[in-house]
Design a protein around this motif. Structure first.
Motif, PDB file in Angstrom:
ATOM      1  N   MET A  51      48.714  31.390 -24.790  1.00  0.00           N
ATOM      2  CA  MET A  51      47.365  31.606 -25.307  1.00  0.00           C
ATOM      3  C   MET A  51      46.513  32.294 -24.240  1.00  0.00           C
ATOM      4  O   MET A  51      46.561  31.925 -23.065  1.00  0.00           O
ATOM      5  CB  MET A  51      46.739  30.269 -25.706  1.00  0.00           C
ATOM      6  CG  MET A  51      45.374  30.394 -26.372  1.00  0.00           C
ATOM      7  SD  MET A  51      45.440  31.150 -28.007  1.00  0.00           S
ATOM      8  CE  MET A  51      46.210  29.827 -28.949  1.00  0.00           C
ATOM      9  N   LYS A  52      45.739  33.295 -24.658  1.00  0.00           N
ATOM     10  CA  LYS A  52      44.864  34.011 -23.736  1.00  0.00           C
ATOM     11  C   LYS A  52      43.447  33.453 -23.842  1.00  0.00           C
ATOM     12  O   LYS A  52      42.986  33.111 -24.934  1.00  0.00           O
ATOM     13  CB  LYS A  52      44.864  35.508 -24.060  1.00  0.00           C
ATOM     14  CG  LYS A  52      46.224  36.183 -23.878  1.00  0.00           C
ATOM     15  CD  LYS A  52      46.159  37.658 -24.228  1.00  0.00           C
ATOM     16  CE  LYS A  52      47.515  38.324 -24.044  1.00  0.00           C
ATOM     17  NZ  LYS A  52      47.469  39.768 -24.404  1.00  0.00           N
ATOM     18  N   TYR A  53      42.767  33.437 -22.707  1.00  0.00           N
ATOM     19  CA  TYR A  53      41.415  32.890 -22.670  1.00  0.00           C
ATOM     20  C   TYR A  53      40.456  33.910 -22.045  1.00  0.00           C
ATOM     21  O   TYR A  53      40.820  34.667 -21.139  1.00  0.00           O
ATOM     22  CB  TYR A  53      41.384  31.584 -21.873  1.00  0.00           C
ATOM     23  CG  TYR A  53      42.249  30.505 -22.482  1.00  0.00           C
ATOM     24  CD1 TYR A  53      41.769  29.698 -23.509  1.00  0.00           C
ATOM     25  CD2 TYR A  53      43.560  30.309 -22.037  1.00  0.00           C
ATOM     26  CE1 TYR A  53      42.563  28.717 -24.070  1.00  0.00           C
ATOM     27  CE2 TYR A  53      44.359  29.331 -22.595  1.00  0.00           C
ATOM     28  CZ  TYR A  53      43.853  28.534 -23.617  1.00  0.00           C
ATOM     29  OH  TYR A  53      44.645  27.563 -24.180  1.00  0.00           O
ATOM     30  N   PHE A  54      39.221  33.872 -22.540  1.00  0.00           N
ATOM     31  CA  PHE A  54      38.195  34.817 -22.111  1.00  0.00           C
ATOM     32  C   PHE A  54      36.899  34.049 -21.854  1.00  0.00           C
ATOM     33  O   PHE A  54      36.575  33.107 -22.586  1.00  0.00           O
ATOM     34  CB  PHE A  54      37.958  35.886 -23.179  1.00  0.00           C
ATOM     35  CG  PHE A  54      39.201  36.603 -23.608  1.00  0.00           C
ATOM     36  CD1 PHE A  54      39.590  37.785 -22.996  1.00  0.00           C
ATOM     37  CD2 PHE A  54      40.006  36.082 -24.622  1.00  0.00           C
ATOM     38  CE1 PHE A  54      40.747  38.441 -23.388  1.00  0.00           C
ATOM     39  CE2 PHE A  54      41.169  36.729 -25.026  1.00  0.00           C
ATOM     40  CZ  PHE A  54      41.529  37.912 -24.402  1.00  0.00           C
ATOM     41  N   ALA A  55      36.172  34.469 -20.835  1.00  0.00           N
ATOM     42  CA  ALA A  55      34.925  33.802 -20.477  1.00  0.00           C
ATOM     43  C   ALA A  55      33.781  34.806 -20.460  1.00  0.00           C
ATOM     44  O   ALA A  55      33.947  35.959 -20.064  1.00  0.00           O
ATOM     45  CB  ALA A  55      35.045  33.130 -19.108  1.00  0.00           C
ATOM     46  N   GLY A  56      32.630  34.338 -20.926  1.00  0.00           N
ATOM     47  CA  GLY A  56      31.409  35.138 -20.887  1.00  0.00           C
ATOM     48  C   GLY A  56      30.338  34.407 -20.107  1.00  0.00           C
ATOM     49  O   GLY A  56      30.160  33.193 -20.277  1.00  0.00           O
ATOM     50  N   MET A  57      29.630  35.136 -19.240  1.00  0.00           N
ATOM     51  CA  MET A  57      28.581  34.528 -18.418  1.00  0.00           C
ATOM     52  C   MET A  57      27.262  35.240 -18.678  1.00  0.00           C
ATOM     53  O   MET A  57      27.181  36.469 -18.583  1.00  0.00           O
ATOM     54  CB  MET A  57      28.917  34.645 -16.925  1.00  0.00           C
ATOM     55  CG  MET A  57      30.134  33.872 -16.484  1.00  0.00           C
ATOM     56  SD  MET A  57      30.335  33.995 -14.678  1.00  0.00           S
ATOM     57  CE  MET A  57      31.791  32.994 -14.452  1.00  0.00           C
ATOM     58  N   ASP A  58      26.240  34.455 -19.008  1.00  0.00           N
ATOM     59  CA  ASP A  58      24.883  34.984 -19.101  1.00  0.00           C
ATOM     60  C   ASP A  58      24.141  34.546 -17.850  1.00  0.00           C
ATOM     61  O   ASP A  58      23.782  33.382 -17.696  1.00  0.00           O
ATOM     62  CB  ASP A  58      24.183  34.481 -20.359  1.00  0.00           C
ATOM     63  CG  ASP A  58      22.795  35.068 -20.501  1.00  0.00           C
ATOM     64  OD1 ASP A  58      22.690  36.289 -20.684  1.00  0.00           O
ATOM     65  OD2 ASP A  58      21.813  34.304 -20.409  1.00  0.00           O
ATOM     66  N   VAL A  59      23.914  35.505 -16.951  1.00  0.00           N
ATOM     67  CA  VAL A  59      23.371  35.197 -15.628  1.00  0.00           C
ATOM     68  C   VAL A  59      21.854  35.320 -15.646  1.00  0.00           C
ATOM     69  O   VAL A  59      21.296  36.322 -16.101  1.00  0.00           O
ATOM     70  CB  VAL A  59      23.957  36.156 -14.570  1.00  0.00           C
ATOM     71  CG1 VAL A  59      23.387  35.837 -13.187  1.00  0.00           C
ATOM     72  CG2 VAL A  59      25.481  36.062 -14.560  1.00  0.00           C
ATOM     73  N   SER A  60      21.190  34.289 -15.154  1.00  0.00           N
ATOM     74  CA  SER A  60      19.751  34.344 -14.900  1.00  0.00           C
ATOM     75  C   SER A  60      19.522  34.029 -13.426  1.00  0.00           C
ATOM     76  O   SER A  60      20.470  33.788 -12.685  1.00  0.00           O
ATOM     77  CB  SER A  60      18.991  33.352 -15.785  1.00  0.00           C
ATOM     78  OG  SER A  60      19.419  32.033 -15.535  1.00  0.00           O
ATOM     79  N   LEU A  61      18.280  34.024 -13.006  1.00  0.00           N
ATOM     80  CA  LEU A  61      17.990  33.866 -11.595  1.00  0.00           C
ATOM     81  C   LEU A  61      18.451  32.513 -11.049  1.00  0.00           C
ATOM     82  O   LEU A  61      19.012  32.430  -9.952  1.00  0.00           O
ATOM     83  CB  LEU A  61      16.488  34.046 -11.351  1.00  0.00           C
ATOM     84  CG  LEU A  61      16.035  34.025  -9.891  1.00  0.00           C
ATOM     85  CD1 LEU A  61      16.678  35.170  -9.117  1.00  0.00           C
ATOM     86  CD2 LEU A  61      14.514  34.095  -9.803  1.00  0.00           C
TER      87      LEU A  61
END
Length: 353
Positions: free
Chosen positions: A1-11
């Protein structure tokens, strides 16, 4: 199984979402916007990631470099693509943005943004600092001019280094001198620091062989050369030299649908600093340069038929292509050979007609 990550960066804080290749959400979490904290959180998931996505922002270059060094497959994506995906969600939250970035990583519908090297980022910061001081100096100068104009004193057009002396000479014995003196003191300090930053640019350009080669082109000075060098960073990332103009926002927008086909003004996407520098270099080449070159002749031909404003943009776009080619081929600027009219050939042409 492949996995993917998303990051919403704030200060202060970063929202993270992990999905698998089917789109099922696996994990959601938050961490402080620090490389060590993000590295620890990703490691705590005990998953092998195919891609870890970050939207381009002020912290992205720093976080991207640290996470990539730690072994994570980090990708910086273009903000416009991220915005298009996030716009499909009814509510704008950091959590939803992280989900959207994770699905962008999963589907592959993104355009990777090149993260510049630390050296190029520092050069660009130097140019931005210099331009900021220059803009503020212009603002203060305009305020001084306005104050003096109200009592009938006209500054004229003195050189920047003579502006302070000229203003004090005009305002001697006037009440306005008390108002403008603090501004002139600030202006003197800014001028001193502006000169110091300019000297730093000259030192960098003197020791940078690529910049010296780019400066062999007419109209291209130290500032334009360093701005172009810092923006492009790695010339091999462009398959064609003519793609550089589009990357810097010097190609026209286009809207085509059915029978409608509209070509608008230049897109102005990409790095504003390099685009402005190339535009100023094009103006210098067309107006101030005295030496003949095929590029200048081409630009003047456009100016004759379509106006000088469009000629500047066209020359700036072609100049970006030429500078990139010079960089790739490791050659100096080729001025070309001026075509001189031959009376004998002209006479033959007239007889043949």
């Amino acid at each position: 199984m492949k996995y993917f990550a998303g990051m919403d960066v704030s200060l202060e804080e970063t929202a993270i979402c992990v999905v698998d290749e089917t789109g099922r959400m696996i994990k959601e979490a938050r961490a402080t916007s620090e490389p060590d904290a993000l590295h620890a959180l990703l490691g705590s998931f005990n998953l092998v990631f195919e891609r870890v996505g970050l939207e381009a922002c002020s912290l992205t270059a720093w976080l991207h470099g640290e996470l990539t060094s730690a072994g994570w497959p980090t990708i910086c994506i273009e903000s416009r693509h991220a915005k298009a995906a996030m716009g499909a969600m009814p509510n704008k939250t950091d959590r939803n943005d992280a989900r959207a970035i994770a699905h962008i990583m999963r589907t592959g519908w993104f355009k990777e943004v090149h993260v510049k090297t630390p050296t190029c980022r520092s050069w660009r910061s130097l140019l931005v600092a210099r331009r900021t001081i220059l803009n503020e100096m212009r603002t203060i100068e305009n305020v001084v001019r306005a104050i003096l104009r109200e009592i009938g004193l006209k500054m004229g057009t003195p050189a920047r280094k003579d502006f302070i002396v000229r203003a004090r000479e005009l305002a001697t014995g006037e009440a306005a001198l008390l108002m403008i003196e603090p501004l002139l003191e600030i202006l003197a300090t800014m001028l001193r620091e502006f000169t110091r930053l300019t000297k730093q640019v000259l030192v960098i350009v003197r020791d940078e062989p690529v910049c010296r080669r780019l400066m062999s082109a007419p109209g291209v000075g130290p500032l334009t050369a360093l701005a172009f060098r810092a923006t492009i960073d790695q010339p091999e990332r462009f398959k064609k030299s003519r793609d550089v103009g589009a990357h810097l926002g010097l190609t026209p927008r286009r809207y085509q649908s059915g029978e409608t086909d509209i070509q608008g003004r230049v897109s102005r996407c990409g790095d504003e600093l390099a685009r402005t520098a190339l535009y100023e270099a094009a103006h210098s080449l067309l107006v101030r340069s005295k030496k003949w070159s095929a590029l200048r002749a081409w630009g003047m031909k456009i100016a004759k038929h379509r106006g000088m404003a469009r000629a500047r943009v066209a020359v700036a776009r072609k100049l970006a292509t030429i500078l990139h080619r010079m960089w790739i081929d490791n050659v100096d600027f080729n001025f070309g050979r001026e075509q001189q009219s031959n009376p004998a050939i002209n006479a033959i042409a007239i007889i043949a007609a």
